[in-house]
Design a protein around this motif. Structure first.
Motif, PDB file in Angstrom:
ATOM      1  N   LEU A   1       0.842  -1.191   0.000  1.00 16.85           N
ATOM      2  CA  LEU A   1       0.000   0.000   0.000  1.00 16.85           C
ATOM      3  C   LEU A   1       0.880   1.244   0.000  1.00 16.85           C
ATOM      4  O   LEU A   1       2.099   1.155   0.080  1.00 16.85           O
ATOM      5  N   ASN A   2       0.255   2.390  -0.080  1.00 18.40           N
ATOM      6  CA  ASN A   2       0.999   3.634  -0.249  1.00 18.40           C
ATOM      7  C   ASN A   2       0.849   4.557   0.965  1.00 18.40           C
ATOM      8  O   ASN A   2       0.374   5.677   0.850  1.00 18.40           O
ATOM      9  N   GLY A   3       1.246   4.037   2.135  1.00 16.15           N
ATOM     10  CA  GLY A   3       1.210   4.855   3.339  1.00 16.15           C
ATOM     11  C   GLY A   3       0.062   4.545   4.276  1.00 16.15           C
ATOM     12  O   GLY A   3      -0.005   5.100   5.363  1.00 16.15           O
ATOM     13  N   ASN A   4      -0.851   3.636   3.886  1.00 13.70           N
ATOM     14  CA  ASN A   4      -1.969   3.313   4.764  1.00 13.70           C
ATOM     15  C   ASN A   4      -2.043   1.813   5.085  1.00 13.70           C
ATOM     16  O   ASN A   4      -3.103   1.285   5.402  1.00 13.70           O
ATOM     17  N   ALA A   5      -0.895   1.137   5.046  1.00  9.72           N
ATOM     18  CA  ALA A   5      -0.870  -0.302   5.338  1.00  9.72           C
ATOM     19  C   ALA A   5      -1.324  -0.606   6.758  1.00  9.72           C
ATOM     20  O   ALA A   5      -2.064  -1.569   6.978  1.00  9.72           O
ATOM     21  N   GLU A   6      -0.927   0.196   7.736  1.00 14.85           N
ATOM     22  CA  GLU A   6      -1.330  -0.079   9.115  1.00 14.85           C
ATOM     23  C   GLU A   6      -2.853   0.014   9.264  1.00 14.85           C
ATOM     24  O   GLU A   6      -3.474  -0.833   9.913  1.00 14.85           O
ATOM     25  N   GLU A   7      -3.462   0.993   8.636  1.00 16.50           N
ATOM     26  CA  GLU A   7      -4.923   1.110   8.665  1.00 16.50           C
ATOM     27  C   GLU A   7      -5.564  -0.106   8.008  1.00 16.50           C
ATOM     28  O   GLU A   7      -6.545  -0.660   8.520  1.00 16.50           O
ATOM     29  N   ALA A   8      -5.009  -0.556   6.885  1.00 18.49           N
ATOM     30  CA  ALA A   8      -5.551  -1.717   6.175  1.00 18.49           C
ATOM     31  C   ALA A   8      -5.440  -2.982   7.017  1.00 18.49           C
ATOM     32  O   ALA A   8      -6.386  -3.774   7.094  1.00 18.49           O
ATOM     33  N   ILE A   9      -4.298  -3.193   7.659  1.00 17.58           N
ATOM     34  CA  ILE A   9      -4.092  -4.382   8.492  1.00 17.58           C
ATOM     35  C   ILE A   9      -5.146  -4.432   9.590  1.00 17.58           C
ATOM     36  O   ILE A   9      -5.769  -5.470   9.824  1.00 17.58           O
ATOM     37  N   LYS A  10      -5.337  -3.321  10.266  1.00 21.87           N
ATOM     38  CA  LYS A  10      -6.307  -3.274  11.360  1.00 21.87           C
ATOM     39  C   LYS A  10      -7.732  -3.492  10.842  1.00 21.87           C
ATOM     40  O   LYS A  10      -8.536  -4.189  11.465  1.00 21.87           O
ATOM     41  N   PHE A  11      -8.049  -2.918   9.687  1.00 21.56           N
ATOM     42  CA  PHE A  11      -9.363  -3.113   9.079  1.00 21.56           C
ATOM     43  C   PHE A  11      -9.604  -4.587   8.764  1.00 21.56           C
ATOM     44  O   PHE A  11     -10.633  -5.153   9.115  1.00 21.56           O
ATOM     45  N   TYR A  12      -8.646  -5.232   8.086  1.00 24.57           N
ATOM     46  CA  TYR A  12      -8.815  -6.631   7.709  1.00 24.57           C
ATOM     47  C   TYR A  12      -8.854  -7.542   8.932  1.00 24.57           C
ATOM     48  O   TYR A  12      -9.599  -8.530   8.950  1.00 24.57           O
ATOM     49  N   ALA A  13      -8.065  -7.253   9.950  1.00 22.58           N
ATOM     50  CA  ALA A  13      -8.096  -8.066  11.176  1.00 22.58           C
ATOM     51  C   ALA A  13      -9.495  -8.045  11.773  1.00 22.58           C
ATOM     52  O   ALA A  13     -10.038  -9.088  12.161  1.00 22.58           O
ATOM     53  N   GLU A  14     -10.112  -6.867  11.816  1.00 21.89           N
ATOM     54  CA  GLU A  14     -11.456  -6.752  12.388  1.00 21.89           C
ATOM     55  C   GLU A  14     -12.513  -7.332  11.446  1.00 21.89           C
ATOM     56  O   GLU A  14     -13.359  -8.132  11.846  1.00 21.89           O
ATOM     57  N   ALA A  15     -12.463  -6.950  10.182  1.00 24.02           N
ATOM     58  CA  ALA A  15     -13.497  -7.367   9.229  1.00 24.02           C
ATOM     59  C   ALA A  15     -13.494  -8.871   8.997  1.00 24.02           C
ATOM     60  O   ALA A  15     -14.549  -9.484   8.845  1.00 24.02           O
ATOM     61  N   LEU A  16     -12.306  -9.489   8.990  1.00 24.36           N
ATOM     62  CA  LEU A  16     -12.189 -10.898   8.644  1.00 24.36           C
ATOM     63  C   LEU A  16     -11.915 -11.789   9.851  1.00 24.36           C
ATOM     64  O   LEU A  16     -11.708 -12.995   9.700  1.00 24.36           O
ATOM     65  N   GLY A  17     -11.895 -11.200  11.044  1.00 24.05           N
ATOM     66  CA  GLY A  17     -11.650 -11.981  12.250  1.00 24.05           C
ATOM     67  C   GLY A  17     -10.234 -12.518  12.322  1.00 24.05           C
ATOM     68  O   GLY A  17     -10.000 -13.628  12.785  1.00 24.05           O
ATOM     69  N   GLY A  18      -9.272 -11.729  11.883  1.00 22.62           N
ATOM     70  CA  GLY A  18      -7.880 -12.169  11.843  1.00 22.62           C
ATOM     71  C   GLY A  18      -7.081 -11.764  13.066  1.00 22.62           C
ATOM     72  O   GLY A  18      -7.560 -11.043  13.942  1.00 22.62           O
ATOM     73  N   THR A  19      -5.842 -12.241  13.098  1.00 23.80           N
ATOM     74  CA  THR A  19      -4.910 -11.945  14.180  1.00 23.80           C
ATOM     75  C   THR A  19      -3.667 -11.300  13.597  1.00 23.80           C
ATOM     76  O   THR A  19      -3.044 -11.858  12.684  1.00 23.80           O
ATOM     77  N   ILE A  20      -3.303 -10.142  14.126  1.00 23.05           N
ATOM     78  CA  ILE A  20      -2.080  -9.451  13.697  1.00 23.05           C
ATOM     79  C   ILE A  20      -0.914 -10.044  14.472  1.00 23.05           C
ATOM     80  O   ILE A  20      -0.926 -10.071  15.699  1.00 23.05           O
TER      81      ILE A  20
ATOM     82  N   THR B   1       4.879   1.352   0.516  1.00 23.48           N
ATOM     83  CA  THR B   1       5.955   1.718  -0.399  1.00 23.48           C
ATOM     84  C   THR B   1       6.985   2.564   0.341  1.00 23.48           C
ATOM     85  O   THR B   1       6.708   3.143   1.390  1.00 23.48           O
ATOM     86  N   TYR B   2       8.167   2.606  -0.224  1.00 23.09           N
ATOM     87  CA  TYR B   2       9.237   3.467   0.272  1.00 23.09           C
ATOM     88  C   TYR B   2       9.222   4.722  -0.595  1.00 23.09           C
ATOM     89  O   TYR B   2       8.903   4.632  -1.794  1.00 23.09           O
ATOM     90  N   PRO B   3       9.495   5.884  -0.038  1.00 23.78           N
ATOM     91  CA  PRO B   3       9.473   7.100  -0.869  1.00 23.78           C
ATOM     92  C   PRO B   3      10.291   6.922  -2.154  1.00 23.78           C
ATOM     93  O   PRO B   3      11.406   6.417  -2.126  1.00 23.78           O
ATOM     94  N   GLY B   4       9.656   7.275  -3.258  1.00 25.89           N
ATOM     95  CA  GLY B   4      10.292   7.128  -4.565  1.00 25.89           C
ATOM     96  C   GLY B   4       9.938   5.824  -5.255  1.00 25.89           C
ATOM     97  O   GLY B   4      10.130   5.685  -6.465  1.00 25.89           O
ATOM     98  N   GLN B   5       9.414   4.851  -4.505  1.00 22.62           N
ATOM     99  CA  GLN B   5       8.995   3.588  -5.097  1.00 22.62           C
ATOM    100  C   GLN B   5       7.684   3.806  -5.830  1.00 22.62           C
ATOM    101  O   GLN B   5       6.760   4.409  -5.291  1.00 22.62           O
ATOM    102  N   GLU B   6       7.598   3.331  -7.062  1.00 26.54           N
ATOM    103  CA  GLU B   6       6.380   3.508  -7.844  1.00 26.54           C
ATOM    104  C   GLU B   6       5.233   2.726  -7.218  1.00 26.54           C
ATOM    105  O   GLU B   6       5.408   1.597  -6.761  1.00 26.54           O
TER     106      GLU B   6
END
Length: 139
Positions: free
Chosen positions: A11-30, A69-74
């Motif tokens: 993702l492009n800077g919002n991976a932590e938000e996505a991880i938390k969303f999927y953990a809750e929505a799909l009943g997952g464990t981080i 992504t890392y800054p500069g990574q497409e």
């Protein structure tokens, strides 16, 4: 030989938000979120320190991996990776569909009965990740 395939979502800077969303929505464990700043190296830009370098989420006995992504990574949002959730009941399909469809960018096929599945859907969620939801046919 056993081989596991783990989708890796970049993702492009919002991976932590996505991880938390999927953990809750799909009943997952981080199982861990490592940020670039946790392992600083010389010349690391300040803006990258809070981005996710690697994260691991399990859902049942399956795993999803994440990073930013890392800054500069497409970064291009696309459909080159599709995550398919295989479930055993229509009720579970309905629950997962409702969670993933919330704020979805696009619903390609709403949850419905098909020739191959009692409940199938295809959508692109609010993070731009394409998903398929397939329910095993009841015998």
């Amino acid at each position: 030989m056993a081989v596991r395939i783990n989708p890796y979502l970049v993702l492009n800077g919002n991976a932590e938000e996505a991880i938390k969303f999927y953990a809750e929505a799909l009943g997952g464990t981080i199982h861990g979120i490592i940020k670039f700043g946790d392992n600083p190296f010389p010349g690391m830009p300040e803006e990258v320190k809070d981005r996710v370098m690697h994260a691991h989420l399990t859902i049942g006995d399956s795993a999803l991996m994440f990073s930013d992504t890392y800054p500069g990574q497409e970064y291009t949002v696309g459909n080159q990776v599709t995550v398919t959730l295989q479930v055993d009941s229509v009720a579970e399909a309905e629950r997962l569909y409702a969670a993933l469809a919330e704020g979805a960018q696009k619903i390609e096929m709403p949850l419905q009965k098909t020739d191959w599945s009692p409940a199938y859907a295809s959508l692109t969620d609010k993070f731009g990740i394409p998903w398929q939801l397939n329910t095993n046919a009841e015998h």
